[in-house]
Write an enzyme that holds these catalytic residues in place. Structure first.
Site, PDB file in Angstrom:
ATOM      1  N   SER A  17       0.798  -1.044   0.357  1.00 36.75           N
ATOM      2  CA  SER A  17       0.115   0.041  -0.050  1.00 36.75           C
ATOM      3  C   SER A  17       0.725   1.195   0.115  1.00 36.75           C
ATOM      4  O   SER A  17       1.883   1.121   0.399  1.00 36.75           O
ATOM      5  CB  SER A  17      -0.939   0.016   1.281  1.00 36.75           C
ATOM      6  OG  SER A  17      -1.614  -1.138   1.351  1.00 36.75           O
TER       7      SER A  17
HETATM    8  N1  SAH Z   1      -0.196  -4.696   4.327  1.00 36.70           N
HETATM    9  C1  SAH Z   1       0.132  -5.314   3.255  1.00 36.70           C
HETATM   10  C2  SAH Z   1      -0.513  -4.924   1.817  1.00 36.70           C
HETATM   11  C3  SAH Z   1      -0.651  -6.377   1.138  1.00 36.70           C
HETATM   12  S1  SAH Z   1      -2.003  -6.283  -0.134  1.00 36.70           S
HETATM   13  C4  SAH Z   1       1.715  -4.664   2.997  1.00 36.70           C
HETATM   14  O1  SAH Z   1       1.978  -3.737   3.595  1.00 36.70           O
HETATM   15  O2  SAH Z   1       2.052  -5.066   1.997  1.00 36.70           O
HETATM   16  C5  SAH Z   1      -3.161  -7.209   0.664  1.00 36.70           C
HETATM   17  C6  SAH Z   1      -2.703  -8.423   1.134  1.00 36.70           C
HETATM   18  O3  SAH Z   1      -4.011  -9.258   1.770  1.00 36.70           O
HETATM   19  C7  SAH Z   1      -2.183  -9.618  -0.010  1.00 36.70           C
HETATM   20  O4  SAH Z   1      -0.916 -10.024   0.346  1.00 36.70           O
HETATM   21  C8  SAH Z   1      -3.179 -10.772  -0.250  1.00 36.70           C
HETATM   22  O5  SAH Z   1      -2.674 -11.955  -0.431  1.00 36.70           O
HETATM   23  C9  SAH Z   1      -3.864 -10.765   1.456  1.00 36.70           C
HETATM   24  N2  SAH Z   1      -5.029 -11.300   1.578  1.00 36.70           N
HETATM   25  C10 SAH Z   1      -6.132 -11.325   0.721  1.00 36.70           C
HETATM   26  N3  SAH Z   1      -7.255 -11.981   1.115  1.00 36.70           N
HETATM   27  C11 SAH Z   1      -6.762 -12.597   2.284  1.00 36.70           C
HETATM   28  C12 SAH Z   1      -7.125 -13.576   3.004  1.00 36.70           C
HETATM   29  N4  SAH Z   1      -8.741 -13.987   3.003  1.00 36.70           N
HETATM   30  N5  SAH Z   1      -6.547 -13.818   4.272  1.00 36.70           N
HETATM   31  C13 SAH Z   1      -5.192 -13.365   4.363  1.00 36.70           C
HETATM   32  N6  SAH Z   1      -4.635 -12.564   3.515  1.00 36.70           N
HETATM   33  C14 SAH Z   1      -5.562 -12.008   2.546  1.00 36.70           C
END
Ligand code: SAH
Length: 230
Positions: free
Chosen positions: A79
């Site tokens: 993000s």
């Molecule tokens: N906070 C992260 C943002 C990553 S994008 C950062 O700072 O890099 C969102 C993330 O949520 C992705 O890695 C995706 O794989 C994860 N995600 C999506 N659905 C999910 C679920 N049901 N359970 C766990 N993780 C999930």
């Protein structure tokens, strides 16, 4: 895990960085965040000192402090700094306590939170991201965050209740198990898709058996998906 020796030889170079990964670049990011309305000094200080560039592939590391989200592989994104800062501010508005993050991704939001809250749990559904985030957080000596490979829609029942649950992926409906794992008075902070396809950051506060939802700001996140990718 790296041996202590290789960690020492790695750390100085990684921490100081050069050019676009230097302290000056981080300070400029923090100044920009303050201008964009981030008021909590604790958040600004942590983001000005922690190495966001280590949470990206080498080819993208020079862009780490730009005002943008960036790809981390597997169709997922780190993000943009502003949303990390904003969500961390919202977490810190609550009573300090147990925090659950859904969507570890690169681990950068996890790192920022871990520096500011006492105890943190973080769930990721893609194994490759989960593992890499774990390596980075170990390298940075983060000891108060527990990571799990799982479908975050089920929360982390053994560690519940949580004062704060933070989603970093956009839900189309708030998962019941997450609401059930909120402490009384606790909040769930999540991007939520409205019927017209827009995404809003919402804050849902539990008051006994009641859940009060408040819309905060327009946002853009990757979707919350089901199942685990090993
Ligand atoms: N906070 C992260 C943002 C990553 S994008 C950062 O700072 O890099 C969102 C993330 O949520 C992705 O890695 C995706 O794989 C994860 N995600 C999506 N659905 C999910 C679920 N049901 N359970 C766990 N993780 C999930």
């Amino acid at each position: 895990m790296r041996s202590p020796d290789s960690r020492h030889s790695l750390r100085p170079g990684l921490m100081q960085g050069i050019g676009m990964t230097s302290q000056r670049t981080r300070d400029r990011m923090a100044d920009r965040l303050a201008r964009q309305g981030i008021a909590d000094r604790r958040v600004l200080e942590v983001m000005a000192s922690e190495p966001r560039h280590l949470f990206l592939d080498e080819a993208l590391a020079h862009r780490a402090y730009e005002d943008t989200s960036l790809p981390i592989g597997h169709g997922q994104t780190l993000s943009q700094p502003w949303i990390v800062a904003r969500m961390t501010e919202l977490v810190l508005e609550e009573a300090p306590g147990r925090v659950l993050e859904i969507g570890t991704g690169s681990g950068y939001q996890t790192l920022v939170l871990a520096r500011l809250v006492t105890e943190l749990w973080s769930v990721e559904r893609i194994n490759a991201l989960h593992r890499r985030a774990g390596e980075r957080l170990r390298l940075l000596a983060v000891h108060n965050a527990r990571l799990r490979l799982a479908d975050g829609g089920h929360g982390w029942p053994e560690a519940a209740p949580f004062e704060v649950i933070l989603l970093t992926a956009c839900a189309s409906a708030l998962p019941e198990p997450l609401l059930a794992q909120l402490a009384d008075g606790g909040v769930l902070i999540a991007p939520l898709a409205s019927r017209d396809g827009e995404q809003w950051l919402v804050r849902v506060r539990r008051q006994g058996d009641r859940f009060e939802k408040q819309r905060l700001e327009r946002v853009r996140f990757v979707p919350l998906l089901e199942g685990v990718i090993r």
